[in-house]
Motif scaffolding. Sequence first.
Motif, PDB file in Angstrom:
ATOM      1  N   SER A 255       0.832  -1.207   0.000  1.00 57.08           N
ATOM      2  CA  SER A 255       0.000   0.000   0.000  1.00 57.08           C
ATOM      3  C   SER A 255       0.866   1.256   0.000  1.00 57.08           C
ATOM      4  N   LYS A 256       1.918   1.234   0.800  1.00 59.86           N
ATOM      5  CA  LYS A 256       2.843   2.373   0.820  1.00 59.86           C
ATOM      6  C   LYS A 256       3.587   2.494  -0.505  1.00 59.86           C
ATOM      7  N   LEU A 257       3.943   1.344  -1.077  1.00 66.85           N
ATOM      8  CA  LEU A 257       4.679   1.343  -2.342  1.00 66.85           C
ATOM      9  C   LEU A 257       3.879   2.019  -3.448  1.00 66.85           C
ATOM     10  N   THR A 258       2.577   1.773  -3.498  1.00 72.17           N
ATOM     11  CA  THR A 258       1.756   2.411  -4.534  1.00 72.17           C
ATOM     12  C   THR A 258       1.778   3.932  -4.387  1.00 72.17           C
ATOM     13  N   GLY A 259       1.804   4.417  -3.154  1.00 70.77           N
ATOM     14  CA  GLY A 259       1.885   5.858  -2.926  1.00 70.77           C
ATOM     15  C   GLY A 259       3.227   6.424  -3.355  1.00 70.77           C
ATOM     16  N   ILE A 260       4.304   5.681  -3.073  1.00 70.61           N
ATOM     17  CA  ILE A 260       5.644   6.106  -3.480  1.00 70.61           C
ATOM     18  C   ILE A 260       5.743   6.146  -5.004  1.00 70.61           C
ATOM     19  N   VAL A 261       5.168   5.147  -5.665  1.00 69.11           N
ATOM     20  CA  VAL A 261       5.184   5.113  -7.128  1.00 69.11           C
ATOM     21  C   VAL A 261       4.493   6.349  -7.698  1.00 69.11           C
ATOM     22  N   LYS A 262       3.407   6.757  -7.079  1.00 72.42           N
ATOM     23  CA  LYS A 262       2.702   7.969  -7.525  1.00 72.42           C
ATOM     24  C   LYS A 262       3.605   9.193  -7.405  1.00 72.42           C
ATOM     25  N   GLN A 263       4.302   9.309  -6.280  1.00 74.66           N
ATOM     26  CA  GLN A 263       5.206  10.447  -6.089  1.00 74.66           C
ATOM     27  C   GLN A 263       6.337  10.441  -7.115  1.00 74.66           C
ATOM     28  N   LEU A 264       6.882   9.253  -7.368  1.00 76.60           N
ATOM     29  CA  LEU A 264       7.979   9.148  -8.325  1.00 76.60           C
ATOM     30  C   LEU A 264       7.517   9.464  -9.742  1.00 76.60           C
ATOM     31  N   GLN A 265       6.310   9.055 -10.071  1.00 74.34           N
ATOM     32  CA  GLN A 265       5.762   9.343 -11.399  1.00 74.34           C
ATOM     33  C   GLN A 265       5.686  10.854 -11.621  1.00 74.34           C
ATOM     34  N   GLU A 266       5.359  11.570 -10.565  1.00 77.13           N
ATOM     35  CA  GLU A 266       5.222  13.020 -10.673  1.00 77.13           C
ATOM     36  C   GLU A 266       6.576  13.722 -10.738  1.00 77.13           C
ATOM     37  N   SER A 267       7.584  13.155 -10.057  1.00 74.79           N
ATOM     38  CA  SER A 267       8.892  13.806 -10.016  1.00 74.79           C
ATOM     39  C   SER A 267       9.795  13.403 -11.181  1.00 74.79           C
ATOM     40  N   CYS A 268       9.630  12.186 -11.685  1.00 74.58           N
ATOM     41  CA  CYS A 268      10.443  11.713 -12.817  1.00 74.58           C
ATOM     42  C   CYS A 268       9.686  11.969 -14.109  1.00 74.58           C
ATOM     43  N   ARG A 269       9.680  13.214 -14.536  1.00 74.86           N
ATOM     44  CA  ARG A 269       8.865  13.618 -15.676  1.00 74.86           C
ATOM     45  C   ARG A 269       9.327  12.916 -16.947  1.00 74.86           C
ATOM     46  N   GLY A 270       8.338  12.459 -17.731  1.00 75.30           N
ATOM     47  CA  GLY A 270       8.631  11.745 -18.961  1.00 75.30           C
ATOM     48  C   GLY A 270       8.784  10.250 -18.768  1.00 75.30           C
ATOM     49  N   SER A 271       8.636   9.798 -17.540  1.00 78.93           N
ATOM     50  CA  SER A 271       8.769   8.365 -17.268  1.00 78.93           C
ATOM     51  C   SER A 271       7.395   7.717 -17.153  1.00 78.93           C
ATOM     52  N   LYS A 272       7.388   6.406 -17.150  1.00 83.78           N
ATOM     53  CA  LYS A 272       6.183   5.624 -16.887  1.00 83.78           C
ATOM     54  C   LYS A 272       6.550   4.604 -15.821  1.00 83.78           C
ATOM     55  N   ILE A 273       5.928   4.695 -14.665  1.00 82.82           N
ATOM     56  CA  ILE A 273       6.241   3.802 -13.549  1.00 82.82           C
ATOM     57  C   ILE A 273       4.963   3.061 -13.178  1.00 82.82           C
ATOM     58  N   VAL A 274       4.964   1.764 -13.385  1.00 85.52           N
ATOM     59  CA  VAL A 274       3.771   0.944 -13.184  1.00 85.52           C
ATOM     60  C   VAL A 274       3.984  -0.002 -12.008  1.00 85.52           C
ATOM     61  N   TYR A 275       3.088   0.063 -11.054  1.00 82.18           N
ATOM     62  CA  TYR A 275       3.104  -0.863  -9.919  1.00 82.18           C
ATOM     63  C   TYR A 275       2.403  -2.160 -10.316  1.00 82.18           C
ATOM     64  N   VAL A 276       3.042  -3.288 -10.022  1.00 84.01           N
ATOM     65  CA  VAL A 276       2.467  -4.588 -10.349  1.00 84.01           C
ATOM     66  C   VAL A 276       2.020  -5.283  -9.068  1.00 84.01           C
ATOM     67  N   SER A 357       0.304   8.199 -22.667  1.00 84.92           N
ATOM     68  CA  SER A 357       1.441   9.109 -22.834  1.00 84.92           C
ATOM     69  C   SER A 357       2.299   9.142 -21.584  1.00 84.92           C
ATOM     70  N   THR A 358       3.610   9.202 -21.769  1.00 82.23           N
ATOM     71  CA  THR A 358       4.519   9.280 -20.628  1.00 82.23           C
ATOM     72  C   THR A 358       4.965  10.708 -20.359  1.00 82.23           C
ATOM     73  N   THR A 359       4.323  11.668 -21.008  1.00 78.91           N
ATOM     74  CA  THR A 359       4.734  13.055 -20.828  1.00 78.91           C
ATOM     75  C   THR A 359       3.868  13.775 -19.819  1.00 78.91           C
ATOM     76  N   THR A 360       2.862  13.100 -19.275  1.00 79.46           N
ATOM     77  CA  THR A 360       1.992  13.729 -18.296  1.00 79.46           C
ATOM     78  C   THR A 360       2.412  13.330 -16.900  1.00 79.46           C
ATOM     79  N   THR A 361       1.840  13.984 -15.908  1.00 76.62           N
ATOM     80  CA  THR A 361       2.119  13.652 -14.516  1.00 76.62           C
ATOM     81  C   THR A 361       0.878  13.053 -13.866  1.00 76.62           C
ATOM     82  N   SER A 362       0.163  12.235 -14.615  1.00 73.57           N
ATOM     83  CA  SER A 362      -1.029  11.583 -14.093  1.00 73.57           C
ATOM     84  C   SER A 362      -0.653  10.555 -13.054  1.00 73.57           C
TER      85      SER A 362
END
Length: 368
Positions: A255-276, A357-362
């Motif tokens: 549960s914490k990992l999914t939150g961290i992934v969200k933060q990283l997605q927002e800070s690592c612009r242009g990336s795609k980080i998918v939690y499995v 798209s990997t250019t957004t901060t969704s």
Amino acid sequence: MASLSPSFFFLIFLLLLNTSNIASSTLPKFPAILVLGDSTVDTGNNNFISTPFKANHYPYGQEFPNHNPTGRFSDGRLVPDLLASGLGIKELVPPFLDPLLSDEELSTGVSFASAGSGFDDLTTLASRVIPLSQQLNYFKKYVKKLHRVVGEEEAKKIVSGALVLISAGTNDFLFNFYDLPTRRLQFDVTGYQDFLLQKFQDLIKELFDLGCHNFMVAGVPPFGCVPFQITAKFKNTSARTCIEEENKDAGGYNSKLTGIVKQLQESCRGSKIVYVNIYDPVMDMINQPQKYGFVETKKGCCGSGLVEVGPLCNRLTPPCANASEYLFWDTIHPGEVAYKHVTHHILDHMHMHFFQSTTTTSPPDNVN
């Protein structure tokens, strides 16, 4: 009855061709797969280091092509192999430390993973395997070697377009917190979760700085259901059941990992980080084994199924007659059949995440 015109058949042909193209494009295209983590994704690196944690002997690999033990902790292929095959990258993912690694294999991806490793360097102190911090150093060496093989610009394209798979964390909890309570002298479980997740964040940021953009991050499984853990916690071997407190800790970490992934997605612009989400598919196999053709989920196939793993799973502890009926191959690791189910789950969901798209901060995508 009126005859069908040639144009009718031409339209049918175009329809079939278009349908075929759609089917072939439902999965994202990656030029390579790069893997970091533990025994669930180690395709043989431990063969080339000084550690007792090896799986390059019988009966490991009995379902592998030519029945060869390759260092994979299973009876056959692992998720990186199955995923690479399903994505059309290659059939098998080689270990980076293999001295016979070809330039072609290098350019389509390797595994840096090491069985027994974790995010916490202390987890590997006694076993002498490769922690994630050292795997990152090997990754840097890989990038330099790739530059020499294909040139700097092509190397950048490969690394940027590659699928980076990370699977770790279980060993940190099992062997550094529960069974050998080294870190429990320093942390409660909440504190240790946060400690590991900080290590994870640092890893992603460094990989991003090295040019990686497509990440697939596996959560931890319900490790309270691992046969080895059940044996360690229950004196009565016939009363085998999952350790709910440990599963609860695994769920909390995820549960914490999914939150961290969200933060990283927002800070690592242009990336795609998918939690499995690995937890739920594995738990479903445990709770509904008949759905997957399993008859045993609390013991491993190797030997008695109570303690055999690594060097203890050998010629003196022969495997069960039908490994496909066992969720676990040894007392820690799933068999190829279970890994196939996990891989199908990933492939069924990943196209909807990596096509975006990997250019957004969704918010991050989850393979649930």
